[in-house]
Every structure is written in C-alpha cells, then in structure tokens.
Design a protein around this motif. Structure first.
Motif, PDB file in Angstrom:
ATOM      1  N   ASP A  41      49.029  35.711  37.506  1.00  0.00           N
ATOM      2  CA  ASP A  41      50.141  34.837  37.873  1.00  0.00           C
ATOM      3  C   ASP A  41      49.625  33.509  38.434  1.00  0.00           C
ATOM      4  OD1 ASP A  41      49.030  35.740  40.209  1.00  0.00           O
ATOM      5  OD2 ASP A  41      50.879  36.599  41.025  1.00  0.00           O
ATOM      6  N   ASP A  42      50.554  32.693  38.911  1.00  0.00           N
ATOM      7  CA  ASP A  42      50.191  31.379  39.447  1.00  0.00           C
ATOM      8  C   ASP A  42      49.247  31.496  40.641  1.00  0.00           C
ATOM      9  OD1 ASP A  42      51.682  30.070  37.550  1.00  0.00           O
ATOM     10  OD2 ASP A  42      53.484  29.963  38.779  1.00  0.00           O
ATOM     11  N   GLU A  43      49.480  32.492  41.495  1.00  0.00           N
ATOM     12  CA  GLU A  43      48.607  32.686  42.649  1.00  0.00           C
ATOM     13  C   GLU A  43      47.176  32.990  42.209  1.00  0.00           C
ATOM     14  OE1 GLU A  43      47.936  35.696  46.465  1.00  0.00           O
ATOM     15  OE2 GLU A  43      49.581  36.058  45.048  1.00  0.00           O
ATOM     16  N   SER A  44      47.045  33.815  41.162  1.00  0.00           N
ATOM     17  CA  SER A  44      45.720  34.163  40.658  1.00  0.00           C
ATOM     18  C   SER A  44      45.024  32.949  40.054  1.00  0.00           C
ATOM     19  CB  SER A  44      45.837  35.269  39.610  1.00  0.00           C
ATOM     20  OG  SER A  44      46.459  36.426  40.154  1.00  0.00           O
ATOM     21  N   ILE A  45      45.760  32.167  39.288  1.00  0.00           N
ATOM     22  CA  ILE A  45      45.199  30.966  38.672  1.00  0.00           C
ATOM     23  C   ILE A  45      44.752  29.969  39.746  1.00  0.00           C
ATOM     24  CG2 ILE A  45      45.722  28.958  37.239  1.00  0.00           C
ATOM     25  CD1 ILE A  45      45.439  31.506  35.630  1.00  0.00           C
ATOM     26  N   GLU A  46      45.562  29.849  40.793  1.00  0.00           N
ATOM     27  CA  GLU A  46      45.258  28.902  41.870  1.00  0.00           C
ATOM     28  C   GLU A  46      43.985  29.296  42.610  1.00  0.00           C
ATOM     29  OE1 GLU A  46      47.319  27.242  46.006  1.00  0.00           O
ATOM     30  OE2 GLU A  46      48.546  28.239  44.490  1.00  0.00           O
ATOM     31  N   ASN A  47      43.772  30.596  42.788  1.00  0.00           N
ATOM     32  CA  ASN A  47      42.630  31.054  43.579  1.00  0.00           C
ATOM     33  C   ASN A  47      41.367  31.300  42.752  1.00  0.00           C
ATOM     34  OD1 ASN A  47      43.407  31.736  46.592  1.00  0.00           O
ATOM     35  ND2 ASN A  47      45.195  32.260  45.334  1.00  0.00           N
ATOM     36  N   ILE A  48      41.518  31.715  41.516  1.00  0.00           N
ATOM     37  CA  ILE A  48      40.358  32.050  40.701  1.00  0.00           C
ATOM     38  C   ILE A  48      39.979  30.909  39.767  1.00  0.00           C
ATOM     39  CG2 ILE A  48      39.483  33.652  38.938  1.00  0.00           C
ATOM     40  CD1 ILE A  48      41.191  35.836  40.204  1.00  0.00           C
ATOM     41  N   GLY A  49      40.971  30.191  39.260  1.00  0.00           N
ATOM     42  CA  GLY A  49      40.694  29.095  38.346  1.00  0.00           C
ATOM     43  C   GLY A  49      41.482  29.227  37.062  1.00  0.00           C
ATOM     44  N   ARG A  50      41.344  28.229  36.193  1.00  0.00           N
ATOM     45  CA  ARG A  50      42.102  28.200  34.953  1.00  0.00           C
ATOM     46  C   ARG A  50      41.734  29.368  34.044  1.00  0.00           C
ATOM     47  NH1 ARG A  50      41.649  22.515  32.067  1.00  0.00           N
ATOM     48  NH2 ARG A  50      42.979  23.680  30.624  1.00  0.00           N
ATOM     49  N   TRP A  51      42.736  29.815  33.304  1.00  0.00           N
ATOM     50  CA  TRP A  51      42.542  30.866  32.301  1.00  0.00           C
ATOM     51  C   TRP A  51      42.029  30.218  31.012  1.00  0.00           C
ATOM     52  CZ3 TRP A  51      42.635  36.031  32.386  1.00  0.00           C
ATOM     53  CH2 TRP A  51      42.707  36.706  31.161  1.00  0.00           C
ATOM     54  N   PRO A  52      41.115  30.864  30.268  1.00  0.00           N
ATOM     55  CA  PRO A  52      40.588  32.221  30.479  1.00  0.00           C
ATOM     56  C   PRO A  52      39.458  32.259  31.508  1.00  0.00           C
ATOM     57  CG  PRO A  52      39.674  31.304  28.462  1.00  0.00           C
ATOM     58  CD  PRO A  52      40.673  30.288  28.969  1.00  0.00           C
ATOM     59  N   TRP A  53      39.395  33.388  32.204  1.00  0.00           N
ATOM     60  CA  TRP A  53      38.355  33.602  33.201  1.00  0.00           C
ATOM     61  C   TRP A  53      37.141  34.279  32.567  1.00  0.00           C
ATOM     62  CZ3 TRP A  53      42.389  36.647  36.447  1.00  0.00           C
ATOM     63  CH2 TRP A  53      43.271  35.748  37.065  1.00  0.00           C
ATOM     64  N   PRO A  54      35.995  34.244  33.258  1.00  0.00           N
ATOM     65  CA  PRO A  54      34.886  35.101  32.833  1.00  0.00           C
ATOM     66  C   PRO A  54      35.350  36.565  32.826  1.00  0.00           C
ATOM     67  CG  PRO A  54      34.147  33.509  34.464  1.00  0.00           C
ATOM     68  CD  PRO A  54      35.636  33.392  34.411  1.00  0.00           C
ATOM     69  N   ARG A  55      34.934  37.313  31.816  1.00  0.00           N
ATOM     70  CA  ARG A  55      35.405  38.694  31.680  1.00  0.00           C
ATOM     71  C   ARG A  55      34.860  39.604  32.765  1.00  0.00           C
ATOM     72  NH1 ARG A  55      35.079  38.732  25.035  1.00  0.00           N
ATOM     73  NH2 ARG A  55      36.926  37.405  24.758  1.00  0.00           N
ATOM     74  N   SER A  56      33.968  39.082  33.583  1.00  0.00           N
ATOM     75  CA  SER A  56      33.494  39.853  34.731  1.00  0.00           C
ATOM     76  C   SER A  56      34.639  40.165  35.691  1.00  0.00           C
ATOM     77  CB  SER A  56      32.379  39.094  35.456  1.00  0.00           C
ATOM     78  OG  SER A  56      32.802  37.776  35.793  1.00  0.00           O
ATOM     79  N   TYR A  57      35.664  39.308  35.724  1.00  0.00           N
ATOM     80  CA  TYR A  57      36.825  39.591  36.577  1.00  0.00           C
ATOM     81  C   TYR A  57      37.594  40.807  36.060  1.00  0.00           C
ATOM     82  CZ  TYR A  57      36.276  35.262  39.238  1.00  0.00           C
ATOM     83  OH  TYR A  57      35.799  34.276  40.054  1.00  0.00           O
ATOM     84  N   LEU A  58      37.741  40.908  34.741  1.00  0.00           N
ATOM     85  CA  LEU A  58      38.388  42.094  34.165  1.00  0.00           C
ATOM     86  C   LEU A  58      37.546  43.334  34.453  1.00  0.00           C
ATOM     87  CD1 LEU A  58      39.583  40.775  30.676  1.00  0.00           C
ATOM     88  CD2 LEU A  58      40.971  41.152  32.720  1.00  0.00           C
TER      89      LEU A  58
END
Length: 328
Positions: A41-58
């Motif tokens: 969600d928006d909170e995740s994007i704000e804290n982690i960064g723009r999508w797509p993320w490194p797959r290490s987060y998954l």
C-alpha cells in the motif's frame, strides 16, 4: 431457432448481467477469518521505496509468515523475468577473477581470505532471486501465479512447458464428461500462450496456478475460471491451488466434471458450462471494516504486526496496483 437467437442476443445477455449485479449487491456473505491480505500500500511504498522492490523483501515476508505458521502463501505477482541488480554482474565478475587468481594472490593471506568472503557475501546479498527461491523452498507452502493468454490455439506451442508447471495440470483420469460436454464445446477457456515463472522460482514453489480473467462483453468480471485449457491440458487457477495448498492437497486431488462442477478433495464447487465459478459478494463488516483483514506489507515486514497473527491462515501478498475492490 428464433427462441435460441433471442436467448443469445446482446439484449438478453445485458439483462442477465444486470440481474446478476443486482443480486450480488443485495446479498451478503461472511468471508470468515481464514484469508489475510498483506497489501503493498501507500504506507509501504513511502517507507520502503518505489515498486518494484528487490525480491529480498518478498523473501523476508515469506520467511516471516512461515515462521508465524501461515497455512498457505499466495504471491499474485508474475515472476516471469529474473531480477538482476545493476551491481550483481560486476560483483560476479570480481568474484570470478578472485577465484581464478587466488593462488597468485596468496591463499594463506588473511586479508585475501577476508576479501573473498566479502565478495561472496556481496554477491549473495545482491542475488535477490536466489534469496526468494531459498525462502520459498524452506516454507514449502508458497503458491505462484503464471500467465495464460486467452485465445484459440491454431497449432501446437513452440516449446513444451517446464516440469514445474506441468506437474500442476489436472490428471486425465480426473476429468469426467457425463453430459457430453466435449462435443457440445462446454470446456474451460482456451489459451494460446503460457508465460511461466523463471525456473529458479518455479522449481521452489509448492504449487503454480493460472492468474487469468475472462471478462464479459461489457468488460465486467463476474466469474472466476477455475481452469484454463492449454495444449489439451487443464490447469487450475491460483485461487483453487491456494485452497488446495491450505488443505494439504494438490492437482492430483482435483476432479473435474465438465460443464458441471470442480471437486477439490471433498468440496464440490458448482460451475457454469465452462468450468467458471460465480463469486460471492463480501460486503463490509460492522464499522465499515473490509470483509478480509488487510494489513500493510511494511507493518508486517517491520515487525509492527507480529507474524503469529497469520497462524493457519491463507495469506496473499498483493501487488500495489490491486485494491479492495478485487476482493469483493
């Protein structure tokens, strides 16, 4: 003939769609508490960064959910291409050079040895696909999607699907045709292109299911294709395979009664003539709460929400582009 023509006319089809829409909006079902949605969600994007993320987060999320006792984990994101960090190739080249010239560098030199360990660690940290594969293999309950494009196949595919896909097809002996559905063309939607996950991830998945939609002529989605047909074989949907994984079942435990139903273990699911299921409508709960629990990806991965909350649940990690409407 006139009656058949009227029944299949756009006017009648439109009336049927409107009647269905009215019916589902006026009814309600309890979604229960077995499904949890972890939203990018928006909170995740704000804290982690723009999508797509490194797959290490998954990978980190899957490891956490597995530790918390999740029954099945669905990742409805197509992983059909490798994710290569910009620095990974350079690190690999350096690592290869180091190993090829180790004898000249001095194998017993402490500094040289530490350099080798740091290079290996850097390569591992940047290889996010391997991290995700390792996490999935350890969890043993991750269900991945793959893309099938709806359309008629005029011939045969250029290449065969990999084993990690074909092991998820419905066995021929589990397909029954009691109403002569085949000759009446009452079959699951046909597809002419299949795009599987990359082999590293596909091999590590517990199950693989199709993630395809079959919209009506007005663009609305009112049915879920529980199966699609590809090169003469039937492949279950992601949702059906998630349900199977949560019951400790797989494709061998799915039986198809063409034009009538799909049976998962002891659960019989009524379908239309094309093995599609009409979904229920799940309205908001008291206090205008959504029918499914939806938590922020960031809140879970950061530890704000304890992973034990998802014990014995079916968990969906969803793409940022998806929203609450997809779950009604």
């Amino acid at each position: 003939t006139i009656t058949a023509a009227i029944a299949s006319s756009p006017l009648i089809e439109n009336l049927e769609r409107n009647a269905y829409d009215l019916g589902v909006k006026s009814s309600n079902h309890n979604a229960g508490d077995k499904v949890a949605v972890i939203a990018i969600d928006d909170e995740s994007i704000e804290n982690i960064g723009r999508w797509p993320w490194p797959r290490s987060y998954l990978a980190q999320m899957i490891a956490g959910l597995n530790q918390g006792g999740a029954k099945a984990i669905g990742v409805p994101i197509f992983l059909s291409e490798p994710q290569i960090d910009a620095g990974l190739k350079s690190i690999r080249d350096l690592n290869d050079y180091y190993n090829q010239n180790l004898s000249q560098l001095g194998e017993n030199n402490t500094v040289v040895g530490e350099l080798g360990m740091k290079l290996a660690e850097a390569e591992s940290n940047l290889n996010t696909d391997q991290q995700l594969a390792d996490s999935m293999a350890a969890a043993k309950n991750v269900v991945l999607p793959m893309q099938f494009m709806l359309g008629q196949m005029d011939g045969r595919p250029d290449t065969a699907l990999p084993n990690y896909v074909t092991r998820n097809k419905i066995p021929d002996e589990n397909i029954h045709d009691d109403i002569d559905a085949t000759s009446r063309n009452m079959l699951p939607p046909e597809t002419n292109l299949a795009v599987p996950p990359i082999s590293l991830l596909g091999e590590s998945a517990s199950l693989v299911g199709h993630l395809s939609i079959n919209p009506d002529s007005d663009g609305g989605v009112r049915s879920e294709p529980l199966l699609v047909s590809y090169d003469g074989a039937f492949y279950p949907s992601l949702s059906l395979m998630l349900a199977a994984r949560s019951l400790n079942l797989d494709a061998k435990d799915i039986k198809v009664n063409l034009g009538q139903s799909v049976q998962l273990g002891k659960i019989n699911i009524k379908t239309d003539a094309f093995s599609q299921m009409r979904p229920f409508y799940y309205g908001n709960l008291e206090g205008d709460n959504p029918p499914f629990r939806i938590d922020s990806f960031y809140d879970v991965v950061s530890g704000k929400i304890p992973v034990e909350k998802y014990k014995d649940k079916i968990d969906l990690n969803i793409d940022y582009s998806m929203n609450e409407e997809n779950f009604k």
